[in-house]
Design a protein around this motif. Structure first.
Motif, PDB file in Angstrom:
ATOM      1  N   ARG A 160      41.114  38.474  36.120  1.00 40.18           N
ATOM      2  CA  ARG A 160      40.997  38.967  37.494  1.00 40.18           C
ATOM      3  C   ARG A 160      42.221  38.513  38.288  1.00 40.18           C
ATOM      4  O   ARG A 160      42.436  37.305  38.447  1.00 40.18           O
ATOM      5  CB  ARG A 160      39.722  38.429  38.162  1.00 40.18           C
ATOM      6  N   ASN A 237      32.530  39.947  37.307  1.00 44.55           N
ATOM      7  CA  ASN A 237      33.928  40.309  37.143  1.00 44.55           C
ATOM      8  C   ASN A 237      34.617  40.588  38.478  1.00 44.55           C
ATOM      9  O   ASN A 237      35.834  40.758  38.530  1.00 44.55           O
ATOM     10  CB  ASN A 237      34.060  41.538  36.235  1.00 44.55           C
ATOM     11  N   THR A 238      33.834  40.607  39.555  1.00 40.91           N
ATOM     12  CA  THR A 238      34.388  40.833  40.888  1.00 40.91           C
ATOM     13  C   THR A 238      34.733  39.530  41.582  1.00 40.91           C
ATOM     14  O   THR A 238      35.759  39.438  42.277  1.00 40.91           O
ATOM     15  CB  THR A 238      33.379  41.613  41.762  1.00 40.91           C
ATOM     16  N   ASP A 240      35.345  35.214  42.181  1.00 42.72           N
ATOM     17  CA  ASP A 240      36.055  34.066  41.617  1.00 42.72           C
ATOM     18  C   ASP A 240      35.171  32.821  41.581  1.00 42.72           C
ATOM     19  O   ASP A 240      35.257  32.019  40.657  1.00 42.72           O
ATOM     20  CB  ASP A 240      37.312  33.768  42.445  1.00 42.72           C
TER      21      ASP A 240
END
Length: 293
Positions: A160, A237-238, A240
């Motif tokens: 990411r 996955n979006t 942190d």
């Protein structure tokens, strides 16, 4: 006959105990254990195809189906409800019961009082410290070492990039006890480097969560989804960092923590309940005192 296990219940793509069962099946099949699944209150067609692909067996429930079998049930209330009929129809060889909560069910107490549960499985030392004294107040308890299995190989690693924004969030079911009343305040006070923006994401935000934590501050950039509106992997996955402070649910062994680890998301959690057993402060995540500033 010895290399098989019968499960009273069925795995799921969502939730706690049923997703734990889903991953446990992977472990059992890895050791070539024959897994026989008996749905107690329905089964998702997609999951049916999934377990058949793993060479599991699915059986329709009947009261005598567990006679002389080793039976495992993962916090399945329907199994407890049917247990008197099951026992009258022919006792299983062994009944192994997992309660994923931090309190006892009335039918669980009744089953233990009648000696219908042979072994109790506990997911954390914290859970054991709460439940074993209550169970021993009824009759002696037999247990065994156990830690939930999570198959991290299922998770696809994705890098990411910052894209100019630091993303924080949380995920849970729409349950008031899962959300701390100061959830928005915590997110609002998170500081990020000056060259980055900040955005908050919540998956599982429904009417109960909204009633508990209220509307987001006008100063926040945020996005919410109702439960299961997007796949959990898309959520992880979006973001942190996952900030997981509860509102009284007394977390025992939250699957969201394992999922965060597998996706490379840093968890920030309470320094209480079972979290100190699961998070090494400063190494695998961050623990904070229950009263966050």
């Amino acid at each position: 006959m010895q290399n098989q296990v019968w499960v009273a219940g069925f795995p799921s793509f969502y939730g706690g105990a049923d997703t734990e069962l889903d991953h446990l099946i992977d472990l059992l099949r890895c050791f070539e254990v024959d897994v026989h699944l008996v749905p107690m209150f329905g089964a998702d067609p997609q999951m049916k195809a999934n377990v058949i692909a793993r060479r599991c067996h699915i059986h329709e429930y009947r009261d005598d189906i567990f006679v002389d079998k080793t039976v495992v049930s993962m916090c399945n209330g329907s199994f407890l409800e049917k247990l008197p009929l099951i026992m009258r129809s022919g006792r299983p060889e062994k009944v192994i019961w997992f309660n994923c909560m931090t309190w006892l069910f009335d039918r669980e107490k009744e089953a233990h009082r009648n000696g219908w549960i042979d072994l109790f499985g506990f997911e954390s030392d914290y859970q054991k410290s709460l439940l074993i004294p209550q169970l021993e107040g009824i009759r002696p308890v037999r247990t065994f070492p156990y830690r939930p299995f999570f198959n991290a190989a299922r998770i696809e690693w994705r890098y990411r990039s910052w894209e100019g924004c630091y993303k924080i969030g949380r995920i849970s079911r729409d349950d008031a006890n899962k959300f701390a009343p100061d959830t928005w305040r915590i997110f609002d006070r998170v500081l990020v480097p000056p060259h980055l923006k900040k955005k908050v994401y919540i998956l599982g935000y429904g009417p109960r969560a909204k009633e508990r934590i209220g509307p987001a501050p006008a100063t926040l950039d945020w996005q919410t989804w109702s439960p299961n509106a997007i796949p959990s992997s898309q959520f992880y996955n979006t973001i942190d960092t996952m900030i997981h402070k509860t509102g009284g649910s007394r977390e025992n062994c939250p699957r969201v923590l394992f999922e965060a680890y597998a996706h490379g998301v840093v968890p920030v959690v309470e320094r209480g309940f079972a979290f100190p057993e699961l998070v090494v402060h400063g190494e695998t995540g961050v623990t904070r005192q229950a009263c966050w500033q």
